[in-house]
Design a protein around this motif. Sequence first.
Motif, PDB file in Angstrom:
ATOM      1  N   PRO A  97       0.800  -1.233   0.000  1.00 27.52           N
ATOM      2  CA  PRO A  97       0.000   0.000   0.000  1.00 27.52           C
ATOM      3  C   PRO A  97       0.830   1.279   0.000  1.00 27.52           C
ATOM      4  N   SER A  98       2.072   1.224   0.478  1.00 26.52           N
ATOM      5  CA  SER A  98       2.877   2.455   0.522  1.00 26.52           C
ATOM      6  C   SER A  98       3.297   2.905  -0.870  1.00 26.52           C
ATOM      7  N   MET A  99       3.000   2.074  -1.872  1.00 30.15           N
ATOM      8  CA  MET A  99       3.304   2.445  -3.254  1.00 30.15           C
ATOM      9  C   MET A  99       2.034   2.598  -4.076  1.00 30.15           C
ATOM     10  N   ASP A 100       0.889   2.703  -3.421  1.00 28.52           N
ATOM     11  CA  ASP A 100      -0.380   2.877  -4.140  1.00 28.52           C
ATOM     12  C   ASP A 100      -0.584   4.352  -4.447  1.00 28.52           C
ATOM     13  N   ILE A 101       0.116   4.809  -5.476  1.00 26.26           N
ATOM     14  CA  ILE A 101       0.214   6.234  -5.773  1.00 26.26           C
ATOM     15  C   ILE A 101       0.103   6.410  -7.280  1.00 26.26           C
ATOM     16  N   GLN A 102      -0.575   7.465  -7.699  1.00 26.07           N
ATOM     17  CA  GLN A 102      -0.604   7.793  -9.128  1.00 26.07           C
ATOM     18  C   GLN A 102       0.077   9.128  -9.415  1.00 26.07           C
ATOM     19  N   VAL A 103       0.105  10.009  -8.418  1.00 21.63           N
ATOM     20  CA  VAL A 103       0.793  11.284  -8.626  1.00 21.63           C
ATOM     21  C   VAL A 103       2.111  11.201  -7.876  1.00 21.63           C
ATOM     22  N   SER A 104       3.187  11.062  -8.611  1.00 24.29           N
ATOM     23  CA  SER A 104       4.481  10.778  -8.033  1.00 24.29           C
ATOM     24  C   SER A 104       5.273  12.085  -7.917  1.00 24.29           C
ATOM     25  N   SER A 105       5.133  12.731  -6.756  1.00 22.65           N
ATOM     26  CA  SER A 105       5.575  14.133  -6.620  1.00 22.65           C
ATOM     27  C   SER A 105       7.015  14.391  -7.022  1.00 22.65           C
ATOM     28  N   ASN A 106       7.920  13.535  -6.546  1.00 20.76           N
ATOM     29  CA  ASN A 106       9.333  13.823  -6.782  1.00 20.76           C
ATOM     30  C   ASN A 106       9.776  13.604  -8.226  1.00 20.76           C
ATOM     31  N   PHE A 107       8.916  12.999  -9.030  1.00 18.10           N
ATOM     32  CA  PHE A 107       9.247  12.841 -10.447  1.00 18.10           C
ATOM     33  C   PHE A 107       9.515  14.218 -11.073  1.00 18.10           C
ATOM     34  N   GLU A 108       8.860  15.232 -10.509  1.00 17.07           N
ATOM     35  CA  GLU A 108       9.063  16.608 -10.983  1.00 17.07           C
ATOM     36  C   GLU A 108      10.537  17.010 -10.919  1.00 17.07           C
ATOM     37  N   ARG A 109      11.237  16.536  -9.890  1.00 14.75           N
ATOM     38  CA  ARG A 109      12.659  16.894  -9.777  1.00 14.75           C
ATOM     39  C   ARG A 109      13.470  16.268 -10.918  1.00 14.75           C
ATOM     40  N   ALA A 110      13.120  15.040 -11.291  1.00 16.09           N
ATOM     41  CA  ALA A 110      13.821  14.395 -12.398  1.00 16.09           C
ATOM     42  C   ALA A 110      13.490  15.102 -13.712  1.00 16.09           C
ATOM     43  N   LEU A 111      12.207  15.469 -13.875  1.00 15.18           N
ATOM     44  CA  LEU A 111      11.796  16.184 -15.088  1.00 15.18           C
ATOM     45  C   LEU A 111      12.563  17.487 -15.249  1.00 15.18           C
ATOM     46  N   PHE A 112      12.760  18.169 -14.123  1.00 14.17           N
ATOM     47  CA  PHE A 112      13.466  19.454 -14.138  1.00 14.17           C
ATOM     48  C   PHE A 112      14.857  19.274 -14.761  1.00 14.17           C
ATOM     49  N   ASP A 113      15.553  18.236 -14.360  1.00 16.24           N
ATOM     50  CA  ASP A 113      16.870  17.978 -14.949  1.00 16.24           C
ATOM     51  C   ASP A 113      16.737  17.468 -16.383  1.00 16.24           C
ATOM     52  N   ALA A 114      15.698  16.660 -16.627  1.00 10.79           N
ATOM     53  CA  ALA A 114      15.503  16.125 -17.982  1.00 10.79           C
ATOM     54  C   ALA A 114      15.289  17.260 -18.987  1.00 10.79           C
ATOM     55  N   TYR A 115      14.662  18.350 -18.526  1.00  8.85           N
ATOM     56  CA  TYR A 115      14.429  19.506 -19.400  1.00  8.85           C
ATOM     57  C   TYR A 115      15.530  20.555 -19.259  1.00  8.85           C
ATOM     58  N   GLY A 116      16.716  20.123 -18.845  1.00  9.66           N
ATOM     59  CA  GLY A 116      17.809  21.084 -18.745  1.00  9.66           C
ATOM     60  C   GLY A 116      17.520  22.202 -17.759  1.00  9.66           C
ATOM     61  N   ARG A 117      16.750  21.885 -16.707  1.00  3.64           N
ATOM     62  CA  ARG A 117      16.428  22.815 -15.631  1.00  3.64           C
ATOM     63  C   ARG A 117      15.597  24.010 -16.121  1.00  3.64           C
ATOM     64  N   ASP A 118      14.679  23.740 -17.025  1.00  2.86           N
ATOM     65  CA  ASP A 118      13.759  24.775 -17.517  1.00  2.86           C
ATOM     66  C   ASP A 118      12.454  24.723 -16.702  1.00  2.86           C
ATOM     67  N   GLY A 119      12.364  25.619 -15.699  1.00  2.00           N
ATOM     68  CA  GLY A 119      11.221  25.605 -14.779  1.00  2.00           C
ATOM     69  C   GLY A 119       9.888  25.884 -15.457  1.00  2.00           C
ATOM     70  N   LYS A 120       9.938  26.648 -16.540  1.00  2.00           N
ATOM     71  CA  LYS A 120       8.694  27.020 -17.204  1.00  2.00           C
ATOM     72  C   LYS A 120       8.043  25.775 -17.836  1.00  2.00           C
ATOM     73  N   VAL A 121       8.847  24.949 -18.480  1.00  2.00           N
ATOM     74  CA  VAL A 121       8.312  23.725 -19.096  1.00  2.00           C
ATOM     75  C   VAL A 121       7.758  22.801 -18.016  1.00  2.00           C
ATOM     76  N   VAL A 122       8.498  22.677 -16.907  1.00  2.00           N
ATOM     77  CA  VAL A 122       8.033  21.810 -15.821  1.00  2.00           C
ATOM     78  C   VAL A 122       6.689  22.305 -15.295  1.00  2.00           C
ATOM     79  N   ALA A 123       6.569  23.609 -15.120  1.00  2.00           N
ATOM     80  CA  ALA A 123       5.308  24.179 -14.619  1.00  2.00           C
ATOM     81  C   ALA A 123       4.163  23.843 -15.571  1.00  2.00           C
ATOM     82  N   GLU A 124       4.408  23.922 -16.867  1.00  2.00           N
ATOM     83  CA  GLU A 124       3.357  23.615 -17.853  1.00  2.00           C
ATOM     84  C   GLU A 124       2.952  22.145 -17.778  1.00  2.00           C
TER      85      GLU A 124
END
Length: 466
Positions: free
Chosen positions: A306-333
Amino acid sequence: MRYISTRGEAPALTFEEAMMTGLARDGGLYVPETIPTLSTDEIAAMAGQSYEEIAFRVMRPFIGETFTDVEFRSLIDAAYAGFGHAARAPLVQLGPNHFLLELFHGPTLAFKDFAMQLIGQMFQASLTRSGKRITIVGATSGDTGSAAIEAFRGLDNVDVFILFPHGRVSEVQRRQMTTPSEANVHALAVDGDFDDCQAALKDMFNDFQFRDEVALAGVNSINWGRVLAQVVYYFSSAVSLGAPHRKVSFTVPTGNFGDIFAGYIAKMMGLPVERLVIATNQNDILHRTMGTGTQTKEGVTPSISPSMDIQVSSNFERALFDAYGRDGKVVAEQMADLKDKGGFAISQGAFEWLKGHFDSGRASEEETSATITAQRDVTGEILCPHSAVGVKVAEAHLSDVPMITLATAHPAKFPAAVEAATGVHPALPPRMADLFEREERVTRVANDLASLQSIIRARIAEKVQN
Ligand SMILES: *Cc1c(COP(=O)(O)O)cnc(C)c1O
């Protein structure tokens, strides 16, 4: 060392401010402006050191001026003193090139204690210095809540409110949250699932008037201090298998992506990590994302992990930020699309970046249960269902590079699933043996922001009067 938001609009903060703030005011997550690196010699010198010493060396470059070296060492020592194993994070071998990192020897029997015990010490030191009081509100799928309560119970300048999904946590998890008797501990059972609890928490942080009125602080896995504390055991385990002279890979049972993101930070700091494997249960949004390049929310189906019964994976945003070359605007969108449209498509370049760092796999309920049975028979190791998801997925990624699978909870925390798979009821460690006799204290709350806020206001007012 300064911390910036993944959405690019909030002010840069110090370590202490980022830790006390949790979610950034632009809705983003704080990350270090630059990742400090450790040299090969510095990593090699960790061999044979205590967990506490490795913790100091790994975390020191991130905390800036927040604590002196002497102070920081004493906070680390205090944080891990209550663990039930001298190694803190012992490694056991499951088979050729496959190792299990036992992260469940802390006071609440899940890896969350590694971060939460240290956060508790750091918050207390910071509040003692400033004379401030704060209200901690956390949302939990089970283990964060008990770990937070354990870390903050009885502190004078802190109230801790934990929102958990009513009826969706194990009895051991619930009792760990509802039986502490201290007046500053408030367990709230919400009529909803974990994502509802997490959404209510985010809404509270985005209600700036409420946030300032109650001096809201967050200790959810988005808190940078928590990610940082988790980086340590990637180093301690890799070094004990020969790093930096030998590479290792990790498989991490994943929900909110906090733990595996800590592994990515270890890699960025210079630890030679070959692969980071995301292991999901049937709620496999991250596995689907890694397969398709599109992240789409589906409903949560309750599982035996149950501790992994999640659909919105909050910290994935941190990986996305680096994946987009640290472009905060794209992450926000992209995050706005996830919230409003239920999903987003990752650009080709960012998707390639993600695939360059992470692999993924999924274990069904049957596979998870069969893995618990098989490991009991083959190695004698009794796995909790989350750790079993990890072991199952890791088995498909074994190579000549040693694989370390993270065992995220003690089997006794999930006795029903373990008993179903092995026929044996896993016993709680002696220090917790009376958990089922202790009296419970819990408030049932509607899944509604206004109700939650009014309960929090009323409880704080009550305490101020007394
Ligand atoms: C929290 C938790 C997880 C998931 O960790 P994340 O950092 O959210 O990915 C896995 N297993 C157990 C036992 C947990 O408590």
